[in-house]
Design a protein around this motif. Structure first.
Motif, PDB file in Angstrom:
ATOM      1  N   ASP A  82       0.826  -1.211   0.000  1.00 16.56           N
ATOM      2  CA  ASP A  82       0.000   0.000   0.000  1.00 16.56           C
ATOM      3  C   ASP A  82       0.860   1.260   0.000  1.00 16.56           C
ATOM      4  O   ASP A  82       0.558   2.237  -0.702  1.00 16.56           O
ATOM      5  CB  ASP A  82      -0.938   0.002   1.212  1.00 16.56           C
ATOM      6  CG  ASP A  82      -2.060  -1.020   1.081  1.00 16.56           C
ATOM      7  OD1 ASP A  82      -2.298  -1.499  -0.044  1.00 16.56           O
ATOM      8  OD2 ASP A  82      -2.693  -1.336   2.104  1.00 16.56           O
ATOM      9  N   ARG A  83       1.934   1.264   0.795  1.00 14.63           N
ATOM     10  CA  ARG A  83       2.826   2.437   0.818  1.00 14.63           C
ATOM     11  C   ARG A  83       3.485   2.633  -0.540  1.00 14.63           C
ATOM     12  O   ARG A  83       3.602   3.759  -1.036  1.00 14.63           O
ATOM     13  CB  ARG A  83       3.887   2.274   1.906  1.00 14.63           C
ATOM     14  CG  ARG A  83       3.371   2.450   3.321  1.00 14.63           C
ATOM     15  CD  ARG A  83       4.513   2.663   4.303  1.00 14.63           C
ATOM     16  NE  ARG A  83       5.494   1.581   4.239  1.00 14.63           N
ATOM     17  CZ  ARG A  83       5.421   0.489   5.003  1.00 14.63           C
ATOM     18  NH1 ARG A  83       4.419   0.323   5.844  1.00 14.63           N
ATOM     19  NH2 ARG A  83       6.350  -0.452   4.908  1.00 14.63           N
ATOM     20  N   ALA A  84       3.925   1.543  -1.145  1.00 14.17           N
ATOM     21  CA  ALA A  84       4.576   1.637  -2.451  1.00 14.17           C
ATOM     22  C   ALA A  84       3.614   2.116  -3.520  1.00 14.17           C
ATOM     23  O   ALA A  84       3.972   2.920  -4.390  1.00 14.17           O
ATOM     24  CB  ALA A  84       5.160   0.281  -2.833  1.00 14.17           C
ATOM     25  N   SER A  85       2.376   1.632  -3.457  1.00 19.87           N
ATOM     26  CA  SER A  85       1.383   2.030  -4.446  1.00 19.87           C
ATOM     27  C   SER A  85       1.056   3.516  -4.354  1.00 19.87           C
ATOM     28  O   SER A  85       0.715   4.153  -5.358  1.00 19.87           O
ATOM     29  CB  SER A  85       0.107   1.198  -4.252  1.00 19.87           C
ATOM     30  OG  SER A  85      -0.862   1.513  -5.224  1.00 19.87           O
ATOM     31  N   ALA A  86       1.173   4.075  -3.143  1.00 17.55           N
ATOM     32  CA  ALA A  86       0.884   5.499  -2.946  1.00 17.55           C
ATOM     33  C   ALA A  86       2.053   6.395  -3.342  1.00 17.55           C
ATOM     34  O   ALA A  86       1.893   7.621  -3.408  1.00 17.55           O
ATOM     35  CB  ALA A  86       0.513   5.742  -1.484  1.00 17.55           C
ATOM     36  N   ASP A  87       3.223   5.821  -3.614  1.00 14.85           N
ATOM     37  CA  ASP A  87       4.386   6.616  -4.015  1.00 14.85           C
ATOM     38  C   ASP A  87       4.110   7.261  -5.372  1.00 14.85           C
ATOM     39  O   ASP A  87       3.689   6.567  -6.309  1.00 14.85           O
ATOM     40  CB  ASP A  87       5.625   5.711  -4.095  1.00 14.85           C
ATOM     41  CG  ASP A  87       6.928   6.505  -4.193  1.00 14.85           C
ATOM     42  OD1 ASP A  87       7.008   7.448  -5.007  1.00 14.85           O
ATOM     43  OD2 ASP A  87       7.862   6.173  -3.448  1.00 14.85           O
ATOM     44  N   PRO A  88       4.343   8.572  -5.516  1.00 15.29           N
ATOM     45  CA  PRO A  88       4.104   9.208  -6.818  1.00 15.29           C
ATOM     46  C   PRO A  88       5.014   8.695  -7.928  1.00 15.29           C
ATOM     47  O   PRO A  88       4.717   8.878  -9.105  1.00 15.29           O
ATOM     48  CB  PRO A  88       4.359  10.698  -6.537  1.00 15.29           C
ATOM     49  CG  PRO A  88       5.175  10.729  -5.276  1.00 15.29           C
ATOM     50  CD  PRO A  88       4.760   9.541  -4.490  1.00 15.29           C
ATOM     51  N   ASP A  89       6.116   8.047  -7.565  1.00 15.96           N
ATOM     52  CA  ASP A  89       7.014   7.447  -8.549  1.00 15.96           C
ATOM     53  C   ASP A  89       6.795   5.930  -8.516  1.00 15.96           C
ATOM     54  O   ASP A  89       7.290   5.246  -7.616  1.00 15.96           O
ATOM     55  CB  ASP A  89       8.469   7.780  -8.204  1.00 15.96           C
ATOM     56  CG  ASP A  89       9.462   7.222  -9.211  1.00 15.96           C
ATOM     57  OD1 ASP A  89       9.085   6.311  -9.985  1.00 15.96           O
ATOM     58  OD2 ASP A  89      10.620   7.673  -9.218  1.00 15.96           O
ATOM     59  N   PRO A  90       6.038   5.368  -9.479  1.00 20.28           N
ATOM     60  CA  PRO A  90       5.716   3.941  -9.411  1.00 20.28           C
ATOM     61  C   PRO A  90       6.937   3.034  -9.529  1.00 20.28           C
ATOM     62  O   PRO A  90       6.935   1.934  -8.966  1.00 20.28           O
ATOM     63  CB  PRO A  90       4.749   3.740 -10.581  1.00 20.28           C
ATOM     64  CG  PRO A  90       4.992   4.886 -11.493  1.00 20.28           C
ATOM     65  CD  PRO A  90       5.409   6.030 -10.628  1.00 20.28           C
ATOM     66  N   TRP A  91       7.969   3.457 -10.245  1.00 20.02           N
ATOM     67  CA  TRP A  91       9.182   2.635 -10.338  1.00 20.02           C
ATOM     68  C   TRP A  91       9.865   2.542  -8.979  1.00 20.02           C
ATOM     69  O   TRP A  91      10.258   1.464  -8.540  1.00 20.02           O
ATOM     70  CB  TRP A  91      10.138   3.190 -11.381  1.00 20.02           C
ATOM     71  CG  TRP A  91      11.502   2.561 -11.348  1.00 20.02           C
ATOM     72  CD1 TRP A  91      12.678   3.151 -10.999  1.00 20.02           C
ATOM     73  CD2 TRP A  91      11.843   1.200 -11.658  1.00 20.02           C
ATOM     74  NE1 TRP A  91      13.719   2.262 -11.062  1.00 20.02           N
ATOM     75  CE2 TRP A  91      13.234   1.049 -11.476  1.00 20.02           C
ATOM     76  CE3 TRP A  91      11.105   0.093 -12.070  1.00 20.02           C
ATOM     77  CZ2 TRP A  91      13.905  -0.158 -11.685  1.00 20.02           C
ATOM     78  CZ3 TRP A  91      11.770  -1.107 -12.273  1.00 20.02           C
ATOM     79  CH2 TRP A  91      13.150  -1.227 -12.083  1.00 20.02           C
ATOM     80  N   ARG A  92       9.989   3.678  -8.304  1.00 22.03           N
ATOM     81  CA  ARG A  92      10.580   3.656  -6.967  1.00 22.03           C
ATOM     82  C   ARG A  92       9.734   2.790  -6.026  1.00 22.03           C
ATOM     83  O   ARG A  92      10.265   2.028  -5.218  1.00 22.03           O
ATOM     84  CB  ARG A  92      10.692   5.088  -6.434  1.00 22.03           C
ATOM     85  CG  ARG A  92      11.320   5.187  -5.040  1.00 22.03           C
ATOM     86  CD  ARG A  92      11.538   6.648  -4.675  1.00 22.03           C
ATOM     87  NE  ARG A  92      10.268   7.387  -4.653  1.00 22.03           N
ATOM     88  CZ  ARG A  92      10.185   8.721  -4.680  1.00 22.03           C
ATOM     89  NH1 ARG A  92      11.286   9.449  -4.744  1.00 22.03           N
ATOM     90  NH2 ARG A  92       9.006   9.315  -4.653  1.00 22.03           N
ATOM     91  N   GLY A  93       8.409   2.914  -6.156  1.00 27.82           N
ATOM     92  CA  GLY A  93       7.532   2.098  -5.327  1.00 27.82           C
ATOM     93  C   GLY A  93       7.711   0.621  -5.594  1.00 27.82           C
ATOM     94  O   GLY A  93       7.748  -0.190  -4.662  1.00 27.82           O
TER      95      GLY A  93
END
Length: 215
Positions: A82-93
């Motif tokens: 969930d935290r990764a999905s909320a990251d504005p940078d999907p690659w970083r997430g």
């Protein structure tokens, strides 16, 4: 006039019953983490210091025990995604998902087996897994749109990643985690669509390190 019956509420466990349940869960987590899910429930009861009947009163099936034992890990896995999905940078997430989930699964062999549906009737685990994988698939789709994730990456590659990570079974927990982190870094470099590559974590010297056979 018919008198309405009061709604029944579940009775809280007595202190001794709560203690038995806690000991069973603690023993199950430890045994499943070290030896996988094939350990008989009688052995878990023995290590918890209770009889098999006590185990079955709390957990009528092995699937129920597996679900309860890994509830915290499943929530942690969902929080990571969930935290990764909320990251504005999907690659970083997506990179964070790979790094954090590899580490989470490296710490607990039993959770990996439950997550990969060794016990498909553990409905809570399976439902949670499917939701997690769907969220990661959407994250991967968005990462492709940025140009960072190679276009031939498939969501099933995540299962392949977990199977490979599960194969890292070393007697030292510190070495186990270090090897898993390097594996995650190598995997990220393998799926990136960009020429720039970040430095890898330190190599793990496995020559002469006694591991346990996989499976």
């Amino acid at each position: 006039m018919t008198q309405e019956l009061p709604h029944s509420t579940p009775h809280p466990l007595r202190a001794d019953a709560r203690d038995n349940r806690d000991r069973l869960l603690e023993a199950a987590r430890a045994v499943f983490s070290q030896e996988g899910l094939t350990v008989p429930t009688r052995e878990i009861a023995r290590r918890a210091g209770v009889g098999p009947a006590t185990l079955y009163r709390h957990f009528p099936t092995k699937e129920a025990l597996v679900t309860a034992a890994f509830a915290d890990q499943l929530r942690a896995c969902q929080d990571i995604v969930d935290r990764a999905s909320a990251d504005p940078d999907p690659w970083r997430g997506l990179c964070q998902v790979i790094e954090n989930i590899c580490e989470l699964h490296a710490r607990d062999r039993g959770f990996t087996e439950a997550f990969l549906s060794a016990y498909p009737r553990a409905i809570t685990v399976v439902t949670g897994r499917d939701r997690i994988l769907a969220t990661i698939a959407d994250l991967a789709r968005r990462a492709k749109l940025t140009g960072h994730l190679r276009p031939d990456f498939e969501p099933d590659d995540l299962i392949l990643m977990l199977l490979a990570n599960k194969g890292i079974q070393l007697t030292s927990p510190t070495t186990q985690l270090a090897a898993s982190r390097r594996f995650a870094a190598l995997l990220i470099q393998a799926i990136t669509n960009c020429p720039h590559k970040t430095p890898l974590p330190p190599a793990v010297h496995l020559t002469g390190t006694r591991g346990r056979p996989a499976g």
